[in-house]
Every structure is written in structure tokens, then in C-alpha cells.
Scaffold this active site. Structure first.
Site, short mmCIF file in Angstrom:
data_model
loop_
_atom_site.label_atom_id
_atom_site.label_comp_id
_atom_site.label_asym_id
_atom_site.label_seq_id
_atom_site.Cartn_x
_atom_site.Cartn_y
_atom_site.Cartn_z
N GLU A 196 1.37 -4.44 11.41
CA GLU A 196 0.09 -5.03 11.03
C GLU A 196 0.22 -6.08 9.94
OE1 GLU A 196 -2.57 -1.82 10.15
OE2 GLU A 196 -2.42 -0.99 12.18
N GLU A 275 -7.85 8.18 5.26
CA GLU A 275 -7.94 8.36 6.71
C GLU A 275 -6.87 9.32 7.20
OE1 GLU A 275 -6.87 5.57 10.53
OE2 GLU A 275 -7.90 4.62 8.85
N HIS A 355 -9.26 -2.22 13.98
CA HIS A 355 -8.27 -2.84 14.85
C HIS A 355 -7.23 -1.80 15.28
CE1 HIS A 355 -5.24 -3.79 11.32
NE2 HIS A 355 -5.76 -2.58 11.22
#
Length: 401
Positions: A196, A275, A355
Site C-alpha cells: 500500500e 482495526e 481500499h
């Protein structure tokens, strides 16, 4: 006017150089939409099924395209997505592939917006106001499944929560990414980048915390507003189900120890977002952590919920997490993603649009985030497939002035 007349599918490259599915949808009045499916590396067990692109395209051409061309209207998203589900005939899109389904779903939405001459976020808006802009979460240090020989925690995310507007937020994340590079250089740490675009140094998690904490402090001072940070632990990748422990190299943590570890990190670094801090099946662990730190931070379920309303309902019933990650390809269609957002909002969960590690230049999720008034969007911080979403957010904000 929005009757679908032609659906075209092809293979294109994603950001990792792997093939993915792109769809074009055309309507009888000349409306046109194009979208490409992303692909994840750290994927949840309960996600919709992504087929090899060639197989997904062949199956969609055989089963889905005949149910769309001349039969559904691109301006009616639920009609399009219901036709995709009907053509697939399974609960997890294992028939035509979630990659074909989401590409067609997003392309149809764009075609519908094109006919109306409206921005995609307005076409998707429905009853959502679209007045607020999401804070981008930018991956600045990464490891886990996204980079070899780097941190065990998968993502360290810059979070410009004090930014007065989306443009300032976008540039703050880019500044944190640059500041991390400077600090790594000062420490003599050379490194490449992960999937990423985050830096992927060969350092342990403790040093990564020091570096990101320093970088966000530096940038906060420079820009004059708060830039915090958060984590994507991706704990399912660390969990050894046989031994019932989380493995950080030679270090092992029981579930209780993992909860305590994450809670301590939230308090020590004032984390604004965490997360997947526990395994994808551990609703009770999520509930325990949420009880401890849920008033201080977002505890977000990605692998736990996989954009699936049934799994989200279970989490709501158990008070597991207080936020859900929304990935359209994880569930297969935009309509399904909207359903998850609506259920979350009704029950006090914050939706975070996201994403994937394998991305394309497609910017649909930027419009989805604005359309749903999502408070956060995960986009990465640098790289053409990441800046495509960030620059689109800036354009949307500029056009709204």
C-alpha cells in the site's frame, strides 16, 4: 434512458501487477461507466469469493451479462445488484466471482450517474446528506501480509483527526509518510515499501510505535492541528488457533493478554483507531476490548464483519466493536455495502470505507464515503492507485464549495 445495453469485461492490472476484472457498462442513451475490482492480501475467511479473473469473466459473461443487457436499468442500483445475485445463485458470489460482481456493480452506478449528469456521490447519496467529508487514514508503516520482514502489526495509520478540511488532511498524511522516511534515515534504517505504499523497515513493533508517534507529533506541530495515529493489527494473521495464542515472533499472547496489550497501546499512544485487534471469530474478545477502550477509540471490525450484515448483527448483539470496515468487493455489490453502512449507523457503529492492498485507479470508494457520510476512509497515503482516491476526495470537496 438508463437501460443497460452493453456490459463488457476485461482483465487489467492491479497495483501488485496481478490481473483483476474491469467492467464497462453502457446504456441506451449513451451513459457510460467503468470500474475495476480491487483485491486483498489479508483477507477474512468469510469474505465473498474472488475467482481467478479469467474464470470470473467467463462465468459473468455466461450467467450475469444476459440478465443485465436489455433487462435492468443502471439508474436503479438495487435492480442491478439483485440481478447480479440472481445470476450468481450463491450466498458468497462463488458462481460469477465477487470481483466480476463488484466491477459490474460499480460500473453500473457510474453509468447511472453519467446519464443524470450528476457526480457519483450524489447519485449514490439517497437519503444520506453527503455534507461531511471523511478523514483519510493513511498507511505509513506496514508489515504483516503487506510486507515481508517488517512489523508484525500490519498497518500503522496516520489519522489527521483535527484537520479543518479534507485537503489539509490528505497533505498531512503525505507529510507523515515523508517524516517517517526522514526518521528512518536518521536511524540508519533502509527500507522499501509494502503493497500500500507504506514504509516497510526491518524493525520491531516497539520501534515502529516510537517512529510513528514522533512523525505524527512533528507533522501536528507543522500543520497546527492534531494528527493522531491508529492501527490495523490484522490479528487473524497472528492467531494460532491450535495453540490459542497470538504469535509475535517468539512472543506469545493469550486472548486476555492480547486484549490487555491493545488496551495499553490505546492508552499509551492515544490511538484513535484500532482495526482487527483480535481474531475474526472472537466476538467476545472484541466485546471485552470495546468495553475497556470503546469510549476512547474506534474498535473496528474488518475480518470480523467482512461488510456482511449478518455478521454485523451478531457483533451488535454482543457489543463487539463500535465500528465496521466497509469494502464493497468483500461483499460483492454496492447495494450490499450500503446495507451494511445503514445497519451500522442505525446501531451507533461508525462505518469506515476502505481500499484493498491490491488496488486500481478506480475512485468509487471516495464517492461512497462522501455519499454515506462516513467519518473515515482508508486510502493509503501515497502511490497512484491510492492518490486516485485522495485526489478525488479533494475534487469533490472543491466542487462542493
Amino acid at each position: 434512458m438508463t437501460l443497460v445495453t452493453d456490459v463488457r469485461l476485461r482483465r487489467v492490472l492491479d497495483s501488485r501487477g496481478n490481473p483483476t476484472v474491469e467492467a464497462d457498462v453502457l446504456t441506451e442513451s449513451g451513459g457510460f461507466g467503468r470500474a475495476a475490482a480491487p483485491s486483498g492480501a489479508s483477507t477474512g475467511e468469510y469474505e465473498a469469493i474472488e475467482l481467478p479473473p479469467g474464470e470470473a469473466i467467463a462465468n459473468a459473461r455466461e450467467h450475469a451479462v444476459p440478465q443485465l443487457e436489455g433487462r435492468v436499468y443502471a439508474g436503479n442500483q438495487r435492480e442491478v445488484d439483485a440481478a447480479l445475485r440472481g445470476a450468481d445463485g450463491t450466498d458468497d458470489f462463488s458462481g460469477i466471482g465477487a470481483n466480476s460482481a463488484v466491477a459490474i456493480s460499480m460500473a453500473a452506478a457510474k453509468a447511472g450517474a453519467d446519464v443524470l449528469g450528476a457526480p457519483l456521490f450524489q447519485h449514490l447519496g439517497g437519503t444520506f446528506r453527503g455534507e461531511n467529508f471523511p478523514t483519510p487514514l493513511g498507511n505509513v508503516v506496514g508489515g504483516g501480509e503487506h510486507a515481508a520482514d517488517a512489523t508484525y502489526i500490519q498497518e500503522f495509520l496516520a489519522a489527521p483527526v483535527g484537520a479543518p478540511n479534507v485537503t489539509d488532511a490528505v497533505f498531512a498524511n503525505a507529510a507523515v509518510h515523508a517524516a517517517v522516511a526522514d526518521i528512518l534515515d536518521e536511524r540508519g534504517e533502509s527500507c522499501g515499501k509494502g503493497d500500500e505504499g507504506a514504509w516497510a523497515p526491518s524493525i520491531d513493533d516497539a520501534e515502529a510505535f516510537e517512529i510513528v508517534d514522533e512523525a505524527t507529533d512533528v507533522v501536528s506541530s507543522d500543520v497546527g492541528f492534531e494528527v493522531g495515529f491508529g492501527l490495523d493489527v490484522a490479528a487473524s494473521e497472528l492467531y494460532d488457533a491450535d495453540a490459542e495464542v497470538y504469535r509475535y515472533g517468539d512472543d506469545e499472547k493469550t486472548t486476555d493478554e492480547q486484549v490487555e496489550y491493545i488496551a495499553d497501546l490505546v492508552r499509551e499512544y492515544d490511538l484513535v483507531y484500532v482495526e482487527d485487534p483480535l481474531d475474526e471469530d472472537d466476538y467476545e474478545g472484541f466485546a471485552d476490548l470495546t468495553e475497556r477502550v470503546g469510549e476512547q477509540t474506534l474498535v473496528c471490525g474488518d475480518d470480523l464483519f467482512v461488510t456482511n450484515t449478518e455478521r454485523l448483527r451478531t457483533g451488535i448483539d454482543l457489543d463487539a466493536a463500535n465500528s465496521i470496515l466497509i469494502k464493497p468487493n468483500q461483499i460483492g455489490t454496492l447495494a450490499d455495502a450500503f446495507d451494511a453502512v445503514e445497519l451500522a449507523v442505525r446501531n451507533g457503529y461508525d462505518p469506515v470505507i476502505s481500499h484493498r492492498s491490491g488496488e486500481t485507479e478506480d475512485a468509487t470508494i471516495a464517492h461512497l464515503a462522501v455519499a454515506t457520510d462516513a467519518p473515515f476512509i482508508k486510502t493509503g497515503a501515497v502511490g497512484g492507485e491510492r492518490t486516485a482516491k485522495l485526489n478525488e476526495l479533494i475534487r469533490i470537496a472543491d466542487d462542493a464549495l
